[in-house]
Write a protein that holds these residues in place. Sequence first.
Motif, PDB file in Angstrom:
ATOM      1  N   PRO A 106       0.972  -1.331   0.042  1.00 11.50           N
ATOM      2  CA  PRO A 106       0.079  -0.057  -0.001  1.00 11.50           C
ATOM      3  C   PRO A 106       0.786   1.394   0.053  1.00 11.50           C
ATOM      4  O   PRO A 106       1.727   1.232   0.680  1.00 11.50           O
ATOM      5  N   GLY A 107       0.515   2.127  -0.723  1.00  6.67           N
ATOM      6  CA  GLY A 107       1.144   3.062  -1.021  1.00  6.67           C
ATOM      7  C   GLY A 107       2.221   3.570  -2.224  1.00  6.67           C
ATOM      8  O   GLY A 107       2.745   4.361  -2.645  1.00  6.67           O
ATOM      9  N   ASP A 108       2.692   2.156  -2.573  1.00  9.45           N
ATOM     10  CA  ASP A 108       3.381   2.068  -3.866  1.00  9.45           C
ATOM     11  C   ASP A 108       2.883   2.824  -5.104  1.00  9.45           C
ATOM     12  O   ASP A 108       1.537   2.670  -5.321  1.00  9.45           O
ATOM     13  N   ARG A 109       3.506   3.454  -5.880  1.00  8.70           N
ATOM     14  CA  ARG A 109       3.066   4.172  -7.026  1.00  8.70           C
ATOM     15  C   ARG A 109       2.870   2.971  -8.170  1.00  8.70           C
ATOM     16  O   ARG A 109       3.598   2.003  -8.155  1.00  8.70           O
ATOM     17  N   LEU A 110       1.781   2.958  -9.147  1.00  5.01           N
ATOM     18  CA  LEU A 110       1.771   1.951 -10.209  1.00  5.01           C
ATOM     19  C   LEU A 110       2.231   2.682 -11.342  1.00  5.01           C
ATOM     20  O   LEU A 110       1.735   3.854 -11.844  1.00  5.01           O
ATOM     21  N   VAL A 111       3.315   1.979 -12.007  1.00  3.15           N
ATOM     22  CA  VAL A 111       4.056   2.712 -13.146  1.00  3.15           C
ATOM     23  C   VAL A 111       3.709   1.932 -14.443  1.00  3.15           C
ATOM     24  O   VAL A 111       3.624   0.709 -14.613  1.00  3.15           O
ATOM     25  N   VAL A 112       3.398   2.580 -15.691  1.00  2.62           N
ATOM     26  CA  VAL A 112       3.216   1.639 -16.896  1.00  2.62           C
ATOM     27  C   VAL A 112       4.317   2.049 -17.743  1.00  2.62           C
ATOM     28  O   VAL A 112       4.579   3.371 -17.939  1.00  2.62           O
ATOM     29  N   THR A 113       4.874   1.160 -18.485  1.00  3.72           N
ATOM     30  CA  THR A 113       6.118   1.495 -19.219  1.00  3.72           C
ATOM     31  C   THR A 113       5.893   2.107 -20.865  1.00  3.72           C
ATOM     32  O   THR A 113       6.767   2.223 -21.324  1.00  3.72           O
ATOM     33  N   GLY A 114       4.745   2.101 -21.244  1.00  2.00           N
ATOM     34  CA  GLY A 114       4.453   2.424 -22.456  1.00  2.00           C
ATOM     35  C   GLY A 114       2.951   2.599 -22.771  1.00  2.00           C
ATOM     36  O   GLY A 114       2.164   2.169 -22.066  1.00  2.00           O
ATOM     37  N   PRO A 115       2.962   3.276 -24.050  1.00  2.00           N
ATOM     38  CA  PRO A 115       1.372   3.386 -24.340  1.00  2.00           C
ATOM     39  C   PRO A 115       0.386   2.142 -24.688  1.00  2.00           C
ATOM     40  O   PRO A 115       1.110   1.202 -25.210  1.00  2.00           O
ATOM     41  N   LEU A 116      -0.765   2.147 -24.214  1.00  2.00           N
ATOM     42  CA  LEU A 116      -1.569   0.817 -24.451  1.00  2.00           C
ATOM     43  C   LEU A 116      -2.606   0.750 -25.248  1.00  2.00           C
ATOM     44  O   LEU A 116      -3.021   1.818 -25.664  1.00  2.00           O
ATOM     45  N   GLY A 117      -3.058  -0.576 -25.796  1.00  2.68           N
ATOM     46  CA  GLY A 117      -4.175  -0.501 -26.608  1.00  2.68           C
ATOM     47  C   GLY A 117      -3.893  -0.706 -28.085  1.00  2.68           C
ATOM     48  O   GLY A 117      -2.681  -0.117 -28.432  1.00  2.68           O
ATOM     49  N   GLY A 118      -4.593  -1.417 -28.916  1.00  7.06           N
ATOM     50  CA  GLY A 118      -4.631  -1.306 -30.170  1.00  7.06           C
ATOM     51  C   GLY A 118      -3.218  -2.227 -30.756  1.00  7.06           C
ATOM     52  O   GLY A 118      -3.008  -2.140 -31.950  1.00  7.06           O
ATOM     53  N   ILE A 130       4.062  -3.529 -15.942  1.00  9.37           N
ATOM     54  CA  ILE A 130       3.099  -2.647 -14.748  1.00  9.37           C
ATOM     55  C   ILE A 130       4.292  -2.794 -13.532  1.00  9.37           C
ATOM     56  O   ILE A 130       4.491  -4.003 -13.327  1.00  9.37           O
ATOM     57  N   LEU A 131       4.509  -1.854 -12.972  1.00 10.14           N
ATOM     58  CA  LEU A 131       5.720  -1.932 -11.826  1.00 10.14           C
ATOM     59  C   LEU A 131       4.904  -1.294 -10.552  1.00 10.14           C
ATOM     60  O   LEU A 131       4.248  -0.205 -10.547  1.00 10.14           O
ATOM     61  N   ALA A 132       5.168  -1.978  -9.385  1.00  9.38           N
ATOM     62  CA  ALA A 132       4.746  -1.291  -8.220  1.00  9.38           C
ATOM     63  C   ALA A 132       5.982  -0.960  -7.434  1.00  9.38           C
ATOM     64  O   ALA A 132       6.866  -1.733  -7.221  1.00  9.38           O
ATOM     65  N   LEU A 133       6.106   0.438  -6.941  1.00  5.32           N
ATOM     66  CA  LEU A 133       7.420   0.865  -6.369  1.00  5.32           C
ATOM     67  C   LEU A 133       7.415   2.073  -5.468  1.00  5.32           C
ATOM     68  O   LEU A 133       6.035   2.787  -5.793  1.00  5.32           O
ATOM     69  N   PRO A 134       8.008   2.126  -4.293  1.00  5.21           N
ATOM     70  CA  PRO A 134       7.708   3.489  -3.557  1.00  5.21           C
ATOM     71  C   PRO A 134       7.700   4.730  -4.359  1.00  5.21           C
ATOM     72  O   PRO A 134       8.586   4.715  -5.502  1.00  5.21           O
ATOM     73  N   PRO A 135       6.982   5.776  -3.742  1.00  6.64           N
ATOM     74  CA  PRO A 135       6.907   6.913  -4.546  1.00  6.64           C
ATOM     75  C   PRO A 135       8.208   7.604  -4.981  1.00  6.64           C
ATOM     76  O   PRO A 135       8.149   8.020  -6.288  1.00  6.64           O
ATOM     77  N   SER A 136       9.245   7.849  -4.221  1.00  4.49           N
ATOM     78  CA  SER A 136      10.159   8.437  -4.431  1.00  4.49           C
ATOM     79  C   SER A 136      11.176   7.536  -5.478  1.00  4.49           C
ATOM     80  O   SER A 136      11.861   8.254  -6.411  1.00  4.49           O
ATOM     81  N   VAL A 137      11.262   6.327  -5.520  1.00  5.56           N
ATOM     82  CA  VAL A 137      11.750   5.446  -6.445  1.00  5.56           C
ATOM     83  C   VAL A 137      11.051   5.756  -8.003  1.00  5.56           C
ATOM     84  O   VAL A 137      11.783   5.826  -9.108  1.00  5.56           O
ATOM     85  N   VAL A 165       0.296   5.801 -13.068  1.00  7.89           N
ATOM     86  CA  VAL A 165      -1.135   5.671 -13.310  1.00  7.89           C
ATOM     87  C   VAL A 165      -2.043   5.497 -12.277  1.00  7.89           C
ATOM     88  O   VAL A 165      -3.115   5.393 -12.086  1.00  7.89           O
ATOM     89  N   GLY A 166      -1.268   5.618 -11.016  1.00  6.62           N
ATOM     90  CA  GLY A 166      -2.234   5.198  -9.675  1.00  6.62           C
ATOM     91  C   GLY A 166      -1.231   4.833  -8.468  1.00  6.62           C
ATOM     92  O   GLY A 166      -0.139   4.770  -8.460  1.00  6.62           O
ATOM     93  N   VAL A 167      -2.070   4.487  -7.453  1.00  6.60           N
ATOM     94  CA  VAL A 167      -1.650   4.079  -6.196  1.00  6.60           C
ATOM     95  C   VAL A 167      -2.132   2.836  -5.717  1.00  6.60           C
ATOM     96  O   VAL A 167      -3.250   2.383  -5.916  1.00  6.60           O
ATOM     97  N   VAL A 168      -1.235   1.769  -5.136  1.00  3.27           N
ATOM     98  CA  VAL A 168      -1.559   0.675  -4.439  1.00  3.27           C
ATOM     99  C   VAL A 168      -2.172   0.987  -3.292  1.00  3.27           C
ATOM    100  O   VAL A 168      -2.009   1.888  -2.435  1.00  3.27           O
ATOM    101  N   THR A 169      -3.429   0.333  -2.767  1.00  4.30           N
ATOM    102  CA  THR A 169      -4.213   0.449  -1.653  1.00  4.30           C
ATOM    103  C   THR A 169      -4.393  -0.610  -0.811  1.00  4.30           C
ATOM    104  O   THR A 169      -4.066  -1.538  -1.494  1.00  4.30           O
ATOM    105  N   GLN A 170      -4.796  -0.227   0.237  1.00  2.00           N
ATOM    106  CA  GLN A 170      -4.984  -1.521   1.341  1.00  2.00           C
ATOM    107  C   GLN A 170      -5.980  -2.304   1.001  1.00  2.00           C
ATOM    108  O   GLN A 170      -6.321  -3.363   1.700  1.00  2.00           O
ATOM    109  N   SER A 171      -6.983  -1.853   0.273  1.00  2.61           N
ATOM    110  CA  SER A 171      -8.590  -2.335   0.151  1.00  2.61           C
ATOM    111  C   SER A 171      -8.209  -3.694  -0.829  1.00  2.61           C
ATOM    112  O   SER A 171      -7.035  -3.862  -1.218  1.00  2.61           O
ATOM    113  N   ASN A 172      -9.283  -4.401  -0.894  1.00  8.55           N
ATOM    114  CA  ASN A 172      -9.265  -5.439  -2.037  1.00  8.55           C
ATOM    115  C   ASN A 172      -9.793  -5.039  -3.348  1.00  8.55           C
ATOM    116  O   ASN A 172     -10.274  -6.004  -4.255  1.00  8.55           O
ATOM    117  N   GLU A 173      -9.967  -3.669  -3.268  1.00  4.20           N
ATOM    118  CA  GLU A 173     -10.791  -3.153  -4.413  1.00  4.20           C
ATOM    119  C   GLU A 173      -9.986  -2.543  -5.774  1.00  4.20           C
ATOM    120  O   GLU A 173      -8.903  -1.897  -4.978  1.00  4.20           O
TER     121      GLU A 173
END
Lengths: 309, 309
Positions: free
Chosen positions: B151-163, B252-259, B277-285
């Motif tokens: 929880p608190g990790d940033r979610l990062v995507v390495t390039g454009p998606l779709g198509g 898709i990578l999950a990593l601490p915000p500073s990193v 693209v977003g943040v990891v949370t403690q919920s299961n949603e």
Amino acid sequence: MEQDLLTWLNGRTFHHACVTLGIGDDAAILAPRPGFETIVTTDMLMDRVDFLWGTHDPALIGRKCLAVNLSDLAAMAAKPFAAFVSLALPRSMSFEDAQRLMQGILELAKEFQVELAGGDTNTHDGPLVVNVVAMGETPHGRAWLRSGAKPGDRLVVTGPLGGSLKAKQFSFSPRVREALQWRELAEVHAAIDISDGFCLDLSRLLSASGCGALVREVDIPISDDAFAMSSAGSGKTPLEHALGDGEDFELILALPPSVARILIDHAQHNGLQVRDVGVVTQSNEILLTKASGEVEPLPAIGYLHRLST
Amino acid sequence: MEQDLLTWLNGRTFHHACVTLGIGDDAAILAPRPGFETIVTTDMLMDRVDFLWGTHDPALIGRKCLAVNLSDLAAMAAKPFAAFVSLALPRSMSFEDAQRLMQGILELAKEFQVELAGGDTNTHDGPLVVNVVAMGETPHGRAWLRSGAKPGDRLVVTGPLGGSLKAKQFSFSPRVREALQWRELAEVHAAIDISDGFCLDLSRLLSASGCGALVREVDIPISDDAFAMSSAGSGKTPLEHALGDGEDFELILALPPSVARILIDHAQHNGLQVRDVGVVTQSNEILLTKASGEVEPLPAIGYLHRLST
């Protein structure tokens, strides 16, 4: 079906200490033991080539798909530890049949202490295709290659040959345990497993070693099923079955004469029919001494379809 | 054909120092480096599921079969070194087409310094099926898993998606080099590659980590081809393409915000469009903040056919 199969697999596979992370991530993680090399082999089997879906028991088909790979590891004197199974399942296949196929793999994997560490499950509009990768280990530099046979080495076969189509293609036990015992017992110069027939696989071993051989016809061990098929009108003699049928999954070993004696004695003591069938020579010919005493080239027969590397 | 293909392959593969014995024996011998773990992945691709034989260039098909496996290694931050290729070739396939298929594999293998260390070549009465196993290495304990997001990790995507159906499914470059750079640069908690669609693969990463996430719609990187397909009347919005299409083979990578900041700056410096693209949370949603500000569940879309493990 794929997700159901994965769920069903969960907890059913043997766990091996060298597999740090098994099924469930993007890849598996293996921790090879220091001082050991990793031996990797792969065989792809498919309906109407290696088995008949609808005729043969799915569990026996699954068993065979892993067993042929374990036989390759035995031929390298490697101790198996992990397997990866990729499936292209026909869309019409029932979940129960897919389970039964995997059950056949899992049971043999457990018997040989192999972890099913990953794979890939798919459905398609085509026949069943199964790819198995098996991984094993040997102490550094101790793997048996095809290329080490030397003139004067005895050629030894680990069991009766021919007629595997009747049953042995599914029921054979890969010679893993024997190979591991013999690796400790004796200096084996070269080895290969008989997948495509004695003549063809022997020629591969000798070609890799740059040698020839003189094989004695009377010493070729012929299986009961080779006699049975011949009697039933296969159109081949029992000897022809033994020389060319393939899928025996016995080993051919080349080793010094004194060592061959030790190995044969050890095997006989353990109820195995290991036979000295001839000698490696310096020529590049493979000759057969017939029962009549005549010498002629070993027939170039065997199953040339699959070329596993 | 099989023997001809093997002969043609001889001398055409890159040699890697970790491969002690490659194509030609019963199995390959690998010498893992001390202190390193071995990462193993396998994917089976087949005609009319993953490509269209007769429509797509055989070299691109071959390239894709290896590339999807290298992408799995990238998702583990592993450096590839060996691959094993099993083929079920339709009997009607020409030798030139089989060569071209292998050429596509060999060229990508060379680019990533991967030795084609073995395989199994067969022909059958069925569609083309290709199984590739790719092996890589990571220093002990340094592989990225799906299960490490916090929880608190940033979610990062390495390039454009779709198509990706238009071209990227064949032309994508597996993020191996980037992953290896980032492994040294930053502490990545979790990673997965997008094979079955952003939503589905993100849900797998989060499920393995026991977390939820809050994703911002406006930050999802959408590819030009996603816009093009939508404009051409695909019936989906560009965003829907980006969220669900799959075969982008971005990470898709999950990593601490500073990193995450360090990594994004590094990537931009190197011309890569890496996005937070977003943040990891403690919920299961897994929730999506829409452009309108509304929050709703991330749609459960994606390509559920293949389940690679």
